[in-house]
Design a protein around this motif. Structure first.
Motif, short mmCIF file in Angstrom:
data_model
loop_
_atom_site.label_atom_id
_atom_site.label_comp_id
_atom_site.label_asym_id
_atom_site.label_seq_id
_atom_site.Cartn_x
_atom_site.Cartn_y
_atom_site.Cartn_z
N ILE A 296 0.85 -1.31 0.03
CA ILE A 296 -0.04 0.05 -0.06
C ILE A 296 0.79 1.20 -0.25
O ILE A 296 0.80 2.20 -0.76
CB ILE A 296 -1.08 0.03 1.17
N SER A 297 1.88 1.27 0.90
CA SER A 297 2.78 2.44 0.94
C SER A 297 3.61 2.70 -0.25
O SER A 297 3.93 3.89 -0.52
CB SER A 297 3.63 2.41 2.29
N THR A 298 4.01 1.64 -0.96
CA THR A 298 4.66 1.70 -2.25
C THR A 298 3.78 2.19 -3.40
O THR A 298 4.16 3.08 -4.35
CB THR A 298 5.41 0.40 -2.61
N ILE A 299 2.49 1.74 -3.40
CA ILE A 299 1.84 1.97 -4.57
C ILE A 299 1.13 3.26 -4.48
O ILE A 299 0.64 3.88 -5.35
CB ILE A 299 0.78 0.66 -4.87
N ASP A 300 0.22 3.45 -3.30
CA ASP A 300 -0.90 4.47 -3.14
C ASP A 300 -0.20 5.95 -3.24
O ASP A 300 1.01 6.30 -2.95
CB ASP A 300 -1.54 4.29 -1.84
N ASN A 301 -0.99 6.56 -4.01
CA ASN A 301 -0.56 8.14 -4.28
C ASN A 301 -0.79 8.91 -2.89
O ASN A 301 -1.84 9.88 -3.20
CB ASN A 301 -1.34 8.51 -5.28
N ALA A 302 -0.06 8.86 -1.89
CA ALA A 302 -0.43 9.65 -0.69
C ALA A 302 0.70 9.82 0.28
O ALA A 302 0.59 9.90 1.59
CB ALA A 302 -1.59 9.35 0.06
N TRP A 303 1.93 10.04 -0.51
CA TRP A 303 3.01 10.33 0.56
C TRP A 303 3.15 11.72 0.82
O TRP A 303 3.72 12.19 1.94
CB TRP A 303 4.52 9.97 -0.14
N TRP A 304 2.78 12.78 -0.01
CA TRP A 304 2.74 14.05 0.41
C TRP A 304 1.43 14.62 -0.16
O TRP A 304 1.10 14.31 -1.35
CB TRP A 304 3.80 14.78 -0.19
N VAL A 305 0.50 15.32 0.68
CA VAL A 305 -0.82 15.76 0.29
C VAL A 305 -1.19 17.13 0.76
O VAL A 305 -0.57 17.52 1.70
CB VAL A 305 -1.98 14.70 0.88
N ASP B 44 3.30 11.09 -4.70
CA ASP B 44 4.04 10.14 -3.92
C ASP B 44 5.47 10.00 -4.73
O ASP B 44 5.83 10.93 -5.38
CB ASP B 44 3.18 8.75 -4.01
N VAL B 45 5.80 8.81 -4.65
CA VAL B 45 7.21 8.62 -5.36
C VAL B 45 7.02 8.43 -7.07
O VAL B 45 8.04 8.19 -7.77
CB VAL B 45 7.99 7.53 -4.62
N TRP B 46 5.65 8.43 -7.42
CA TRP B 46 5.67 7.82 -8.80
C TRP B 46 4.92 9.08 -9.66
O TRP B 46 5.11 9.26 -10.83
CB TRP B 46 4.66 6.57 -9.09
N ARG B 47 4.14 9.71 -8.92
CA ARG B 47 3.36 10.61 -9.90
C ARG B 47 2.44 11.94 -8.80
O ARG B 47 2.60 11.45 -7.65
CB ARG B 47 2.25 10.12 -10.43
N MET B 48 2.20 12.64 -9.57
CA MET B 48 1.55 13.91 -8.77
C MET B 48 0.12 14.07 -9.51
O MET B 48 0.12 14.16 -10.61
CB MET B 48 2.36 15.34 -8.80
N CYS B 49 -0.84 14.04 -8.55
CA CYS B 49 -2.18 14.20 -9.06
C CYS B 49 -2.76 15.56 -8.60
O CYS B 49 -2.76 15.67 -7.32
CB CYS B 49 -3.06 13.01 -8.62
N ALA B 50 -3.58 15.93 -9.17
CA ALA B 50 -4.29 17.46 -8.98
C ALA B 50 -5.75 16.94 -8.64
O ALA B 50 -6.50 16.12 -9.39
CB ALA B 50 -4.48 18.34 -10.04
N MET B 51 -6.40 17.23 -7.48
CA MET B 51 -7.71 16.76 -7.13
C MET B 51 -8.98 17.38 -7.85
O MET B 51 -9.69 16.74 -8.22
CB MET B 51 -7.86 17.01 -5.53
N ASN B 52 -8.70 18.50 -8.08
CA ASN B 52 -9.59 19.23 -8.66
C ASN B 52 -9.96 19.06 -10.36
O ASN B 52 -10.88 19.02 -10.66
CB ASN B 52 -9.48 20.99 -8.74
#
Length: 167
Positions: free
Chosen positions: A21-30, A37-45
């Motif tokens: 979960i910690s490796t895959i999920d996109n929530a290291w920095w919110v 996370d360590v793979w991508r950055m997602c914009a919520m809006n």
């Protein structure tokens, strides 16, 4: 003994799940309108994501975190397989030393990954590669799960070290 064995198996599977979960999920920095996370950055809006590539500052640090988390997850899974094999192959009274060593290496890898991210997070989130301001965020639950996985793999590795196969 069967209850202890079941507890150890559940504890190890929980450790592996936390690592996945910690490796895959996109929530290291919110933040309010983004998660990274360590793979991508997602914009919520806008629900758009962009991969973190070599155009980002401190990309080498991100790659080190990626590699350490992947290695930690793989080592945790290998340790479980070695434990199952040793369970049926070891003579009574022998210790699960190989399983313990592999699990402690997994612990070391997740500690290295989380420590690098902790140390470099300010530089990581001030890159020009991001399309929005991500420096004003906080650690997410995936980062916390990585530290919890560190504790779980450490405890699991020590449990294997002191565990003896009994009747």
């Amino acid at each position: 003994m069967l209850i202890l064995l079941a507890f150890i198996i559940v504890f190890h599977i929980t450790s592996a799940a936390l690592l996945f979960i910690s490796t895959i999920d996109n929530a290291w920095w919110v933040g309010d309108n983004f998660s990274t996370d360590v793979w991508r950055m997602c914009a919520m809006n806008t629900s758009t994501c962009m991969a973190i590539t070599d155009e980002f500052n401190e990309y080498q640090s991100i790659q080190a975190v990626q590699a350490a988390m992947i290695l930690s997850t793989i080592l945790c899974c290998v340790a479980f397989l070695v434990f199952i094999l040793q369970l049926f192959r070891l003579k009574q009274g022998e210790r699960f030393v190989l399983t313990s060593i592999i699990q402690l290496l997994s612990c070391l890898c997740v500690m290295i990954a989380a420590s690098i991210y902790t140390d470099r997070h300010e530089e990581l989130h001030q890159s020009r590669g991001y399309r929005m301001e991500v420096s004003k965020g906080h650690y997410g639950y995936s980062f916390v799960l990585a530290w919890i996985a560190f504790a779980f793999t450490l405890i699991s590795g020590v449990m294997y070290l002191v565990l003896r196969k009994r009747k």
